[in-house]
Design an enzyme around this catalytic site. Structure first.
Site, PDB file in Angstrom:
ATOM      1  N   GLY A 251      54.367  10.022 -79.996  1.00  0.00           N
ATOM      2  CA  GLY A 251      54.442  11.367 -80.563  1.00  0.00           C
ATOM      3  C   GLY A 251      55.712  12.058 -80.099  1.00  0.00           C
ATOM      4  CB  SER A 252      56.724  15.586 -80.283  1.00  0.00           C
ATOM      5  OG  SER A 252      55.715  16.203 -79.506  1.00  0.00           O
ATOM      6  CE  LYS A 254      55.896  22.611 -77.134  1.00  0.00           C
ATOM      7  NZ  LYS A 254      54.913  22.996 -78.133  1.00  0.00           N
ATOM      8  N   GLY A 256      54.526  14.401 -75.342  1.00  0.00           N
ATOM      9  CA  GLY A 256      54.626  13.296 -74.378  1.00  0.00           C
ATOM     10  C   GLY A 256      54.805  13.809 -72.964  1.00  0.00           C
ATOM     11  CD  GLU A 274      57.461   4.675 -80.429  1.00  0.00           C
ATOM     12  OE1 GLU A 274      58.307   5.399 -81.000  1.00  0.00           O
ATOM     13  OE2 GLU A 274      56.531   4.111 -81.017  1.00  0.00           O
ATOM     14  CB  CYS A 312      60.291   6.811 -83.301  1.00  0.00           C
ATOM     15  SG  CYS A 312      58.664   7.461 -83.225  1.00  0.00           S
TER      16      CYS A 312
END
Ligand code: UN1
Length: 520
Positions: A251-252, A254, A256, A274, A312
């Site tokens: 995910g993002s 932020k 993460g 990731e 990503c």
């Protein structure tokens, strides 16, 4: 709509689906001693192409959560004792079952997430490949032996499974990223709890049905489990749960960071992150007038427009050496003009919708900011309607601040560099470190790019774009991309912990480092 209906039917998706499964779908729970039907908030899943609701999911709540974690912990006790090659055989069967469902599962990815059909089917292929790879690897979960410094002593290390591995996935790869993690985690002897993105719950339900069928045929249960629920509820529970020693989060940056901090607080939680990418392609002057120039164009187009810029690994920055810049820019504008945008299920569509309206707003806001910061939109960037946008090409000053951020949309920044050294400096100047690539005809530049002075990204390709990695190589990135590796190479080690053993077969007890302690 007709296609959607038949796809849903083939995959066992109902109008209203349950969101928790521990091998068996949890339809009722015992609440204060009484049985009642699950009644979590209904989550609608929307087709971003038509804006129609495809189906609903009854989200998991605290009671379902407890049931799933308890069952996954229970199943681990026996699953870890199944010989690894036998676990591999089960994962092989899962791959076989996925082969049978490739068409409809690929179509469901397209319908629910919006990526084009070829990419939707590609995701299923990635799952199949992952299962095949994991099946083979299940015979190869090796440890090491070491020479001891003490006479008649033997040292070895072996790998053991963690227990429950929770896989939290993002909307952009609704099923493949689960497979990268789940196939390996399973052969290593872990049980799995999957929390998919709330944007793509139906894809997860379809995969869970397939898992359940394979598990049932083998008399197993509780290995592959599912929890669909709010991040603020189910997600939070997972990352703070002492019973879950390993978390894989996509995910993002932020989110993460939040996951990382929560897991760090309980220390015992190991994690694979990731997170965001900000991937660049570098094109050097020496490719002009060569076939590599053409390859670069195709790779950049796929990298920047593919999946509507929502990978990503999407190419977000193009760093061109000065001489090649004008012709490459011109060719890209031409190529962008020909990108067919529309229904992702139609064969010649190259770009479907963004996943939801919010992503459209984010892209438009970013484009406004880009203009404020001195960027020039050379092509595209218009909101066509609903979730559809034109991909944008932006000429950017080298230090434009917004270029340091990942906007999850098809915006490609074009910058210029004097030479390979400066290009690498620009490549490495962002906080993220996932993927990168260099197009060149010159061996020394290629070697520099992949050396310790080169790209600082987890992926550094030569004459291959930033996206579309194969499963055979370890996947993941450095810096704010989070660290940890999934899929190929030695990534299986992420799902096991290492134990070192020293065995004394002598009649003495010598101490290491030659220490003498007491009389002997
Ligand atoms: C992602 O965007 O989260 O390399 C993963 C690629 C794909 C995976 C992307 N195989 O583009």
């Amino acid at each position: 709509m007709k296609l959607t209906k038949s796809v849903l039917e083939k995959l066992g998706i109902e109008r209203i689906n349950f969101g928790a499964c521990d091998g068996i779908w949890i339809t009722q729970v015992r609440d204060n001693g009484k049985l009642r039907r699950c009644n979590g908030d209904l989550l609608p899943s929307c087709d971003p192409t038509t804006n129609e609701i495809i189906a609903y999911v009854i989200q998991a709540e605290a009671i379902e959560y407890e049931m799933v974690v308890t069952e996954a912990a229970r199943a681990f006790l026996s699953w870890r004792m199944v010989p690894a090659p036998k676990r591999g055989e089960i994962v092989r069967q899962l791959g076989e079952e996925l082969r049978k469902h490739k068409k409809e599962l690929g179509a469901l990815v397209s319908i629910e997430m919006g990526k084009i059909l070829a990419e939707g089917e590609g995701e299923v292929q990635e799952m199949i490949d992952m299962c095949d790879k994991a099946a083979g690897m299940s015979r190869d979960l090796y440890g090491k032996t070491m020479h001891s410094e003490r006479p008649e002593h033997f040292m070895m290390s072996q790998c053991h499974p963690y227990g429950i591995v929770s896989i939290i996935t993002a909307f952009n790869f609704p099923i493949a990223v689960w497979a990268w993690n789940a196939a390996l985690a399973a052969i290593c002897g872990n049980t799995i709890i999957w929390k998919p993105s709330s944007e793509t719950p139906l894809c997860a339900i379809a995969v869970q049905h397939i898992c359940n069928q394979v598990m049932k045929q083998n008399g197993l249960s509780g290995i592959f489990n599912l929890l669909i629920g709010k991040g603020s509820d189910i997600g939070e529970k997972i990352i703070n749960d002492e019973r879950i020693p390993k978390i894989s989060f996509t995910g993002s940056t932020k989110m993460g960071t939040h996951v990382e901090v929560s897991c760090a607080k309980r220390l015992a939680a190991r994690r694979i992150l990731e997170l965001g990418g900000n991937n660049a392609v570098i094109v050097l002057d020496n490719v002009s007038d060569s076939i590599v120039f053409k390859l670069a164009q195709r790779a950049i187009l796929f990298g920047s427009v593919g999946t509507a810029g929502q990978r990503c690994t999407t190419t977000r920055r193009l760093i061109m050496q000065k001489k090649v810049a004008p012709s490459l820019t011109e060719q890209l504008i031409k190529a962008y003009k020909q990108v067919k945008i529309g229904d992702p299920l139609v064969e010649d569509t190259l770009m479907g919708p963004l996943v939801n309206r919010q992503e459209v707003i984010n892209m438009m806001t970013a484009l406004e900011e880009i203009k404020r910061q001195g960027g020039e939109v050379l092509y595209g960037g218009k909101h066509i309607g609903d979730c559809f946008v034109e991909p944008a090409l932006v000429r950017a000053p080298k230090n434009m601040p917004i270029m340091r951020e990942e906007t999850f949309a098809p915006i490609l920044y074009l910058v210029e560099a004097e030479n390979i050294e400066e290009a690498i400096e620009i490549n490495n100047s962002v906080p993220q470190g996932l993927s990168s690539s260099l197009f060149t005809k010159d061996l020394a530049s290629a070697m520099l790019f992949v050396s310790h002075r080169g790209s600082d990204c987890g992926i550094a390709n030569i004459n291959v774009g930033t996206s579309g990695a194969e499963i055979g190589g370890a996947f993941g990135g450095e810096k704010k991309t989070g660290g940890g590796r999934e899929a190929g190479s030695d990534a299986w080690k992420e799902y096991m912990w290492e134990q070192t053993t020293t065995i004394n077969w002598s009649n003495d007890l010598p101490l290491a480092q030659g220490i003498k302690f007491g009389n002997d």
